[in-house]
Scaffold this active site. Sequence first.
Site, PDB file in Angstrom:
ATOM      1  N   CYS A  71       0.831  -1.204   0.000  1.00 10.86           N
ATOM      2  CA  CYS A  71       0.000   0.000   0.000  1.00 10.86           C
ATOM      3  C   CYS A  71       0.868   1.258   0.000  1.00 10.86           C
ATOM      4  O   CYS A  71       1.544   1.547   0.991  1.00 10.86           O
ATOM      5  CB  CYS A  71      -0.917  -0.037   1.226  1.00 10.86           C
ATOM      6  SG  CYS A  71      -1.755   1.502   1.606  1.00 10.86           S
ATOM      7  N   CYS A  74       0.127   3.763   2.783  1.00  7.94           N
ATOM      8  CA  CYS A  74       0.584   3.196   4.064  1.00  7.94           C
ATOM      9  C   CYS A  74       2.082   3.441   4.248  1.00  7.94           C
ATOM     10  O   CYS A  74       2.532   3.827   5.329  1.00  7.94           O
ATOM     11  CB  CYS A  74       0.314   1.695   4.129  1.00  7.94           C
ATOM     12  SG  CYS A  74      -1.419   1.221   4.036  1.00  7.94           S
TER      13      CYS A  74
END
Length: 146
Positions: A71, A74
């Site tokens: 991600c 993230c």
Amino acid sequence: MTTPETLHIVCPHCHTTNRVQATQLASHPDCGSCHRPLFEGEPLALDGASFDKHVGRSQIPVVVDFWAPWCGPCLQMAPFFHEAAQQLEPQVRLAKLDTEAEGQVAARYGIRSIPTMIVFKGGREVARTAGARGAAEITRWVRSVV
């Protein structure tokens, strides 16, 4: 048994529950079992078993960043989450849970988008937010809900 001045703090290294005087939190307490620091100013990586211990037994709020290694947002937020840990510990424990490796925990909390941060107090979810945030925004949000 704890008194209002005594808190249960789970060790980030051996996951033993420690009793710590609330007044001693800022004095860099060590674990009574493994003798390592209870707070190091960095997010704690959790797995399924340690997640339940830290969220369920710690008597300080625990903020969990649900994330995944693939991600992009993230990964962008990771250094800011680390910075927020330095600012919020020892009053709040910051932790990370890899939703790819720990899908059952993520499913239990209905994680549908990442990154998602959840604040737990006394084993219960008290607040959640989704999306990447900067360090100041993370710190401000956590302080507003704890």
